[in-house]
Motif scaffolding. Structure first.
Motif, PDB file in Angstrom:
ATOM      1  N   ILE A 257     -78.351  88.439 -50.492  1.00 16.25           N
ATOM      2  CA  ILE A 257     -78.650  89.664 -49.753  1.00 16.25           C
ATOM      3  C   ILE A 257     -77.702  90.781 -50.195  1.00 16.25           C
ATOM      4  N   PRO A 258     -78.096  92.051 -50.025  1.00 13.59           N
ATOM      5  CA  PRO A 258     -77.201  93.161 -50.365  1.00 13.59           C
ATOM      6  C   PRO A 258     -76.014  93.221 -49.413  1.00 13.59           C
ATOM      7  N   THR A 259     -74.829  93.436 -49.960  1.00 16.06           N
ATOM      8  CA  THR A 259     -73.628  93.505 -49.127  1.00 16.06           C
ATOM      9  C   THR A 259     -73.506  94.825 -48.380  1.00 16.06           C
ATOM     10  N   GLY A 260     -74.090  95.875 -48.938  1.00 16.98           N
ATOM     11  CA  GLY A 260     -73.951  97.179 -48.303  1.00 16.98           C
ATOM     12  C   GLY A 260     -72.653  97.881 -48.621  1.00 16.98           C
ATOM     13  N   PHE A 261     -71.820  97.300 -49.494  1.00 20.02           N
ATOM     14  CA  PHE A 261     -70.603  97.986 -49.901  1.00 20.02           C
ATOM     15  C   PHE A 261     -70.976  99.276 -50.626  1.00 20.02           C
ATOM     16  N   ARG A 262     -70.221 100.332 -50.386  1.00 20.12           N
ATOM     17  CA  ARG A 262     -70.524 101.613 -51.013  1.00 20.12           C
ATOM     18  C   ARG A 262     -70.064 101.680 -52.461  1.00 20.12           C
ATOM     19  N   ARG A 263     -69.254 100.731 -52.869  1.00 23.22           N
ATOM     20  CA  ARG A 263     -68.779 100.712 -54.251  1.00 23.22           C
ATOM     21  C   ARG A 263     -68.813  99.287 -54.760  1.00 23.22           C
ATOM     22  N   THR A 264     -69.050  99.143 -56.047  1.00 26.57           N
ATOM     23  CA  THR A 264     -69.053  97.847 -56.701  1.00 26.57           C
ATOM     24  C   THR A 264     -67.943  97.830 -57.730  1.00 26.57           C
ATOM     25  N   ASP A 265     -67.016  96.899 -57.581  1.00 31.44           N
ATOM     26  CA  ASP A 265     -65.847  96.841 -58.456  1.00 31.44           C
ATOM     27  C   ASP A 265     -65.886  95.532 -59.237  1.00 31.44           C
ATOM     28  N   THR A 266     -66.214  95.623 -60.529  1.00 37.43           N
ATOM     29  CA  THR A 266     -66.232  94.428 -61.375  1.00 37.43           C
ATOM     30  C   THR A 266     -65.241  94.551 -62.516  1.00 37.43           C
TER      31      THR A 266
END
Length: 285
Positions: A257-266
């Motif tokens: 499911i989508p986490t809903g975090f506003r940023r994705t840090d990879t």
């Protein structure tokens, strides 16, 4: 009062799914409890969810549940919470012996013999849990229930009257089958839980800072006539003088499911190791 969203567009067969966010300090979803030991299931039961809908819509306990029983239920565990054991004692404030559980032919409870002045009960609750429940059925009926949830006729509870829900309770109507709508709805865990997960994931990846992934795996139980598991939690009646339950089939899933975090840090995230084996990964540890 929050405006009720319009029914979802593009629903050609007149079916929809109503999403509820079931969260609160305490929840308790019993299915086989007795007076002196009140247990809770690890996730909401169909009897508990239909009872919440019936209370919102103003049903009396003696009213027929015929229009609610065909509704299908799916539950996603966004935050499992922890088990709380509550110790109770029961006594008569007048100092009299407690009555027996059974009644005479005239419907009168006799005093316990030998006299018993205190009764011990144990009750279990889920604390700090968050679930997303999807109820599938006719769009018109679910629209009415959505309006009732937002302006309930009776106080609402998460399994027991002592467990009020937090807001928002209704997330509105969606199109699609149960598994689809539960897969598309963003993660509803509390902000503190979400941030703690991001910090732990960052440490595991050696980033030195939180990681904010786009998706997370969560467990779900979906009502399915061809399901491989059976649960006995379908209420036939809430009448105190004629309560009854029956079974339904369900299927268990792991949903991304989508986490809903506003940023994705990879950044600096190590590549996935296809040979790695972590037996606790599915538990979210």
């Amino acid at each position: 009062m929050t405006a009720t969203p319009a029914p979802p567009d593009g629903n050609r067969d007149g079916q929809a799914a109503l999403l509820l966010r079931l969260a609160g300090p305490l929840q308790s979803w019993g299915d086989r409890s007795t007076f002196n030991r009140r247990e809770t299931r690890p996730e909401p039961t169909k009897s508990g969810v239909l009872g919440l809908l019936a209370a919102a819509a103003g049903y009396a306990r003696e009213d027929s549940l015929g229009d609610l029983l065909p509704l299908r239920l799916g539950v996603r565990v966004d935050q499992p919470g922890t088990l709380l054991r509550d110790y109770h004692t029961v006594s008569d404030y007048r100092g009299r012996p407690l009555p027996q559980a059974g009644v005479s032919a005239k419907g009168v409870q006799r005093p316990t013999s030998p006299a018993k002045n205190t009764h011990v009960t144990t009750r279990y609750y889920l604390q700090d849990a968050v679930f997303v429940a999807a109820i599938a059925g006719p769009t018109d009926l679910l629209t009415t229930l959505d309006q009732a949830i937002r302006a309930p006729a009776f106080p609402l509870a998460l399994g027991r009257r002592s467990c009020p829900p937090t807001q928002p309770l209704s997330l509105g109507l969606r199109t699609g089958d149960l598994k689809e709508v539960l897969s598309n709805e963003p993660w509803q865990a509390r902000d503190r839980t979400r941030e703690r997960y991001a910090r732990r994931l960052g440490r595991e990846r050696g980033l030195g800072k939180p990681a904010y992934p786009a998706r997370i795996d969560r467990s779900a139980t979906v009502e399915d006539a061809q399901g491989d598991d059976i649960v006995h939690d379908v209420p036939l009646s809430f009448d105190p003088h004629g309560r009854g339950f029956t079974s339904r089939r369900v299927r268990h899933h792991w949903l991304s499911i989508p986490t809903g975090f506003r940023r994705t840090d990879t950044t600096n995230s190590p590549p996935p190791d296809a040979t790695a084996h972590d037996p606790f990964a599915l538990l979210g540890w």
